[in-house]
Motif scaffolding. Structure first.
Motif, PDB file in Angstrom:
ATOM      1  N   ASN A   1       0.830  -1.203   0.000  1.00 30.00           N
ATOM      2  CA  ASN A   1       0.000   0.000   0.000  1.00 30.00           C
ATOM      3  C   ASN A   1       0.862   1.250   0.000  1.00 30.00           C
ATOM      4  OD1 ASN A   1      -2.436  -1.314  -0.079  1.00 30.00           O
ATOM      5  ND2 ASN A   1      -2.794  -1.224   2.116  1.00 30.00           N
ATOM      6  N   GLN A   2       1.922   1.247   0.796  1.00 24.96           N
ATOM      7  CA  GLN A   2       2.802   2.410   0.859  1.00 24.96           C
ATOM      8  C   GLN A   2       3.484   2.637  -0.481  1.00 24.96           C
ATOM      9  OE1 GLN A   2       5.258   1.332   4.192  1.00 24.96           O
ATOM     10  NE2 GLN A   2       3.922   2.344   5.672  1.00 24.96           N
ATOM     11  N   GLU A   3       3.906   1.549  -1.120  1.00 21.43           N
ATOM     12  CA  GLU A   3       4.557   1.686  -2.426  1.00 21.43           C
ATOM     13  C   GLU A   3       3.571   2.219  -3.460  1.00 21.43           C
ATOM     14  OE1 GLU A   3       6.192  -2.129  -3.306  1.00 21.43           O
ATOM     15  OE2 GLU A   3       7.800  -1.929  -1.832  1.00 21.43           O
ATOM     16  N   ASN A   4       2.330   1.722  -3.417  1.00 25.38           N
ATOM     17  CA  ASN A   4       1.317   2.192  -4.367  1.00 25.38           C
ATOM     18  C   ASN A   4       0.998   3.661  -4.136  1.00 25.38           C
ATOM     19  OD1 ASN A   4       1.153  -0.337  -5.503  1.00 25.38           O
ATOM     20  ND2 ASN A   4      -0.643  -0.950  -4.343  1.00 25.38           N
ATOM     21  N   GLU A   5       0.908   4.072  -2.881  1.00 23.48           N
ATOM     22  CA  GLU A   5       0.632   5.474  -2.576  1.00 23.48           C
ATOM     23  C   GLU A   5       1.768   6.369  -3.048  1.00 23.48           C
ATOM     24  OE1 GLU A   5      -0.392   6.071   1.505  1.00 23.48           O
ATOM     25  OE2 GLU A   5      -1.998   4.589   1.436  1.00 23.48           O
ATOM     26  N   LEU A   6       2.987   5.919  -2.845  1.00 25.87           N
ATOM     27  CA  LEU A   6       4.144   6.708  -3.274  1.00 25.87           C
ATOM     28  C   LEU A   6       4.152   6.843  -4.788  1.00 25.87           C
ATOM     29  CD1 LEU A   6       6.763   8.176  -2.648  1.00 25.87           C
ATOM     30  CD2 LEU A   6       7.928   5.974  -2.682  1.00 25.87           C
ATOM     31  N   GLU A   7       3.871   5.750  -5.480  1.00 26.86           N
ATOM     32  CA  GLU A   7       3.853   5.785  -6.943  1.00 26.86           C
ATOM     33  C   GLU A   7       2.748   6.726  -7.439  1.00 26.86           C
ATOM     34  OE1 GLU A   7       3.161   2.720 -10.681  1.00 26.86           O
ATOM     35  OE2 GLU A   7       3.698   1.922  -8.722  1.00 26.86           O
ATOM     36  N   ALA A   8       1.588   6.673  -6.819  1.00 26.16           N
ATOM     37  CA  ALA A   8       0.488   7.548  -7.216  1.00 26.16           C
ATOM     38  C   ALA A   8       0.837   9.011  -6.957  1.00 26.16           C
ATOM     39  CB  ALA A   8      -0.785   7.169  -6.468  1.00 26.16           C
ATOM     40  N   GLU A   9       1.518   9.264  -5.846  1.00 22.42           N
ATOM     41  CA  GLU A   9       1.928  10.633  -5.524  1.00 22.42           C
ATOM     42  C   GLU A   9       2.907  11.163  -6.564  1.00 22.42           C
ATOM     43  OE1 GLU A   9       3.612  12.227  -1.585  1.00 22.42           O
ATOM     44  OE2 GLU A   9       2.092  10.782  -0.969  1.00 22.42           O
ATOM     45  N   GLN A  10       3.851  10.305  -6.963  1.00 20.47           N
ATOM     46  CA  GLN A  10       4.838  10.721  -7.962  1.00 20.47           C
ATOM     47  C   GLN A  10       4.165  11.002  -9.298  1.00 20.47           C
ATOM     48  OE1 GLN A  10       7.520   7.402  -7.723  1.00 20.47           O
ATOM     49  NE2 GLN A  10       8.802   8.368  -6.169  1.00 20.47           N
ATOM     50  N   GLU A  11       3.210  10.154  -9.683  1.00 25.00           N
ATOM     51  CA  GLU A  11       2.504  10.371 -10.945  1.00 25.00           C
ATOM     52  C   GLU A  11       1.711  11.670 -10.895  1.00 25.00           C
ATOM     53  OE1 GLU A  11       0.123   6.923 -11.615  1.00 25.00           O
ATOM     54  OE2 GLU A  11       1.840   5.638 -12.045  1.00 25.00           O
ATOM     55  N   SER A  12       1.108  11.937  -9.756  1.00 31.91           N
ATOM     56  CA  SER A  12       0.330  13.163  -9.602  1.00 31.91           C
ATOM     57  C   SER A  12       1.233  14.387  -9.709  1.00 31.91           C
ATOM     58  CB  SER A  12      -0.387  13.158  -8.255  1.00 31.91           C
ATOM     59  OG  SER A  12      -1.089  14.343  -8.057  1.00 31.91           O
ATOM     60  N   ALA A  13       2.390  14.316  -9.078  1.00 30.68           N
ATOM     61  CA  ALA A  13       3.333  15.439  -9.129  1.00 30.68           C
ATOM     62  C   ALA A  13       3.811  15.664 -10.562  1.00 30.68           C
ATOM     63  CB  ALA A  13       4.515  15.173  -8.203  1.00 30.68           C
ATOM     64  N   GLU A  14       4.066  14.581 -11.278  1.00 36.72           N
ATOM     65  CA  GLU A  14       4.507  14.705 -12.665  1.00 36.72           C
ATOM     66  C   GLU A  14       3.404  15.348 -13.512  1.00 36.72           C
ATOM     67  OE1 GLU A  14       5.676  10.821 -13.978  1.00 36.72           O
ATOM     68  OE2 GLU A  14       7.347  10.718 -12.561  1.00 36.72           O
ATOM     69  N   ALA A  15       2.167  14.953 -13.262  1.00 34.24           N
ATOM     70  CA  ALA A  15       1.051  15.507 -14.031  1.00 34.24           C
ATOM     71  C   ALA A  15       0.896  16.997 -13.756  1.00 34.24           C
ATOM     72  CB  ALA A  15      -0.235  14.767 -13.682  1.00 34.24           C
ATOM     73  N   MET A  16       1.098  17.398 -12.507  1.00 29.49           N
ATOM     74  CA  MET A  16       0.974  18.821 -12.173  1.00 29.49           C
ATOM     75  C   MET A  16       2.119  19.632 -12.770  1.00 29.49           C
ATOM     76  SD  MET A  16      -0.526  19.149  -8.339  1.00 29.49           S
ATOM     77  CE  MET A  16       0.049  17.687  -7.514  1.00 29.49           C
ATOM     78  N   ASP A  17       3.290  19.008 -12.906  1.00 26.64           N
ATOM     79  CA  ASP A  17       4.440  19.707 -13.469  1.00 26.64           C
ATOM     80  C   ASP A  17       4.389  19.778 -14.989  1.00 26.64           C
ATOM     81  OD1 ASP A  17       5.455  20.150 -10.959  1.00 26.64           O
ATOM     82  OD2 ASP A  17       6.872  18.477 -11.020  1.00 26.64           O
ATOM     83  N   ALA A  18       3.624  18.901 -15.600  1.00 30.63           N
ATOM     84  CA  ALA A  18       3.561  18.859 -17.060  1.00 30.63           C
ATOM     85  C   ALA A  18       2.914  20.128 -17.590  1.00 30.63           C
ATOM     86  CB  ALA A  18       2.757  17.648 -17.514  1.00 30.63           C
TER      87      ALA A  18
END
Length: 58
Positions: free
Chosen positions: A24-41
């Motif tokens: 769960n922690q790994e999935n949350e971290l991955e989702a957070e990173q994807e979200s940050a990338e989307a906001m930076d795009a």
């Protein structure tokens, strides 16, 4: 024999829970990173988007 069953059952019971928590922690971290990338795009803007429309009829 009861003590052996308890200790074996306890150790076996806690391992899957620890794995689930880690997953769960790994999935949350991955989702957070994807979200940050989307906001930076950079989102493409239509031509003239930087011009203000204040006072113009809509």
């Amino acid at each position: 024999m009861t003590e052996q069953n308890k200790s074996t059952g306890g150790a076996a019971g806690s391992a899957p829970e620890a794995d689930a928590t880690r997953n769960n922690q790994e999935n949350e971290l991955e989702a957070e990173q994807e979200s940050a990338e989307a906001m930076d795009a950079e989102v493409p803007q239509p031509p003239g988007a930087n011009e203000t429309t204040e006072g113009q009829p809509s």
